[in-house]
Write an enzyme that holds these catalytic residues in place. Structure first.
Site, short mmCIF file in Angstrom:
data_model
loop_
_atom_site.label_atom_id
_atom_site.label_comp_id
_atom_site.label_asym_id
_atom_site.label_seq_id
_atom_site.Cartn_x
_atom_site.Cartn_y
_atom_site.Cartn_z
N ILE A 189 20.54 69.04 84.75
CA ILE A 189 19.49 69.09 85.78
C ILE A 189 19.30 67.71 86.39
CG2 ILE A 189 17.09 69.69 86.27
CD1 ILE A 189 17.05 71.11 83.54
N LYS A 213 13.34 61.84 75.32
CA LYS A 213 13.50 62.19 76.74
C LYS A 213 12.21 61.94 77.53
CE LYS A 213 17.14 65.52 75.73
NZ LYS A 213 17.41 66.94 75.43
N GLY A 238 20.17 67.43 80.47
CA GLY A 238 21.55 67.87 80.64
C GLY A 238 22.00 67.80 82.09
N THR A 292 32.33 66.60 72.61
CA THR A 292 31.95 67.70 73.50
C THR A 292 31.75 67.21 74.93
OG1 THR A 292 30.87 68.73 71.63
CG2 THR A 292 30.34 69.62 73.77
#
Length: 402
Positions: free
Chosen positions: A134, A203, A132, A14
């Site tokens: 940001i 994260k 992602g 992806t």
């Protein structure tokens, strides 16, 4: 113009296919901003892609990429630790910069890979590993350099945020919404990494490491997922003018640092309460600036790929130079979450109302038309003190206030 910069992409899934798409579609912009012409020379994958517009670039053997002196930048979009760790390490050792979206690898081996990159005058960049599309890693490294950053909190996982948003809007049960999210492709067939909070934990480990410049091990972070949140919890939240979000938090307090992942009740006046569906947001608190917030699409093919390519441009601008990143290998000793003080929202059986009042002292009752329950908000207390009292009374559930 100097030579073309040759780029290789490892993993044509992806995100990897998104990287190729972003570089090809935005070629003009990207070449202008990197002051160089970028060209994708190889795409590494185990599979063949007959009929794919870039099938001529597909290679199956990593040695082709690692041994080609023309390749200067590699996008690692494979995910997982094996073989991504070994490939990344070898690439950096041969002086090739690596840009990655692989949060698991960054959270596990970040400081070591940054160190190897710098020893070989190249860079290991990981903007896409958190939030992602940001920009958050770059602001921490470049933009907020005049700040002493003392707190970071964020909605760092789109799947869980989508599930909680839907539960709130539709009054639906967790299981029901999860199933729907899986059907829509927002949640994996095995959703454990998302719903148990493991993804958010990796994260916040990366963000808190950058915040303090040392290594925060994700294994040391207290982590709780959203599987126990119910439709009734949202009924109560509404009465309190709050919502429920899964947050990753890191905070410097009393000379120590604590980090955790857990569902929290947040007031509707807090900017994070307005972050819904698959969107992510990160709030950073600096001692001079106060609060700043970074908001956007925290996952998905093109947003994540866009962040990988922003790192590619950064590497292209800094060929032969090191991009500063403070993240030392020394492990931080985190403060035990038990010592942290906050208020709690608690639900007990109606029969235990008196006992709860006696045990918890001055509590504020909350009524939301849920039968057979007594619900209340506690005063401020440490997690440890709360747990002792909750065990004594026996509670249906509790949610922390942010």
């Amino acid at each position: 113009r100097r030579n073309m910069i040759q780029v290789a992409v490892m993993g044509y899934g992806t995100v990897g296919s998104g990287v190729v798409e972003v570089i090809e579609k935005n070629k003009e912009e990207i070449n202008k901003k990197s002051n160089e012409a970028l060209n994708i020379k190889y795409i590494l994958d185990l599979r063949d892609f007959p009929g794919d517009p870039y099938e001529d670039k597909i290679v199956h053997d990593v040695e082709v990429i690692l041994n080609d002196p023309e390749v200067q930048i590699i996008c690692e979009t494979m995910g997982g630790l094996k073989p991504a760790y070994e490939f990344t390490k070898r690439a950096l050792m041969s002086g090739k910069s690596v840009c990655t979206s692989n949060k698991e690898l960054v959270a596990t081996h970040g400081p070591e890979l940054i160190q190897i990159a710098h020893e070989h005058t190249c860079n290991y960049l990981f903007e896409a590993s958190v939030g992602g599309g940001i920009p958050i890693i770059r602001p921490l490294n470049y933009s907020l350099t005049a700040e002493k950053i003392d707190a970071i909190s964020g909605i760092l996982n789109g799947t869980t945020n989508y599930i909680l948003t839907k539960m709130e809007r539709e009054g639906a049960a967790f299981e029901e919404v999860l199933k729907e999210a899986q059907e829509k492709g927002y949640a994996e067939r095995n959703p454990e990494a998302d719903i148990e909070g493991y993804d958010a934990c990796r994260k916040i480990a990366i963000l808190s490491s950058l915040m303090c410049g040392k290594n925060v091990r994700y294994q040391d972070i207290y982590t709780e997922g959203i599987t126990k949140i119910t439709a009734d919890d949202f009924k109560y939240a509404k009465v309190m003018d709050c919502t429920i979000k899964l947050l990753g938090l890191a905070k410097e307090e009393n000379g120590g640092l604590y980090a955790m992942v857990s569902p929290f009740l947040i007031s509707k006046s807090h900017p994070l309460s307005m972050v819904n569906d698959v969107f992510n947001a990160v709030c950073v608190h600096g001692n001079m600036l106060g609060d700043s917030m970074y908001y956007g699409r925290g996952a998905g093919k093109l947003p994540t790929a866009s962040a990988v390519v922003s790192d590619v441009v950064d590497c292209a601008r800094h060929i032969g130079k090191i991009i500063t990143c403070f993240w030392d290998a020394e492990d931080v000793k985190l403060t035990n979450v038990d010592e942290v003080e906050r208020t709690f929202f608690v639900r007990v059986e109606k029969a235990k109302e008196q006992e709860a009042k006696e045990t918890f002292g001055d509590v504020k009752e909350i009524t939301a038309g849920v039968d057979g329950e007594f619900a209340f908000v506690t005063g401020r207390m440490s997690e440890k003190e709360f747990n002792e009292k909750a065990e004594k009374v026996g509670v249906i559930s509790r949610i922390r206030f942010a």
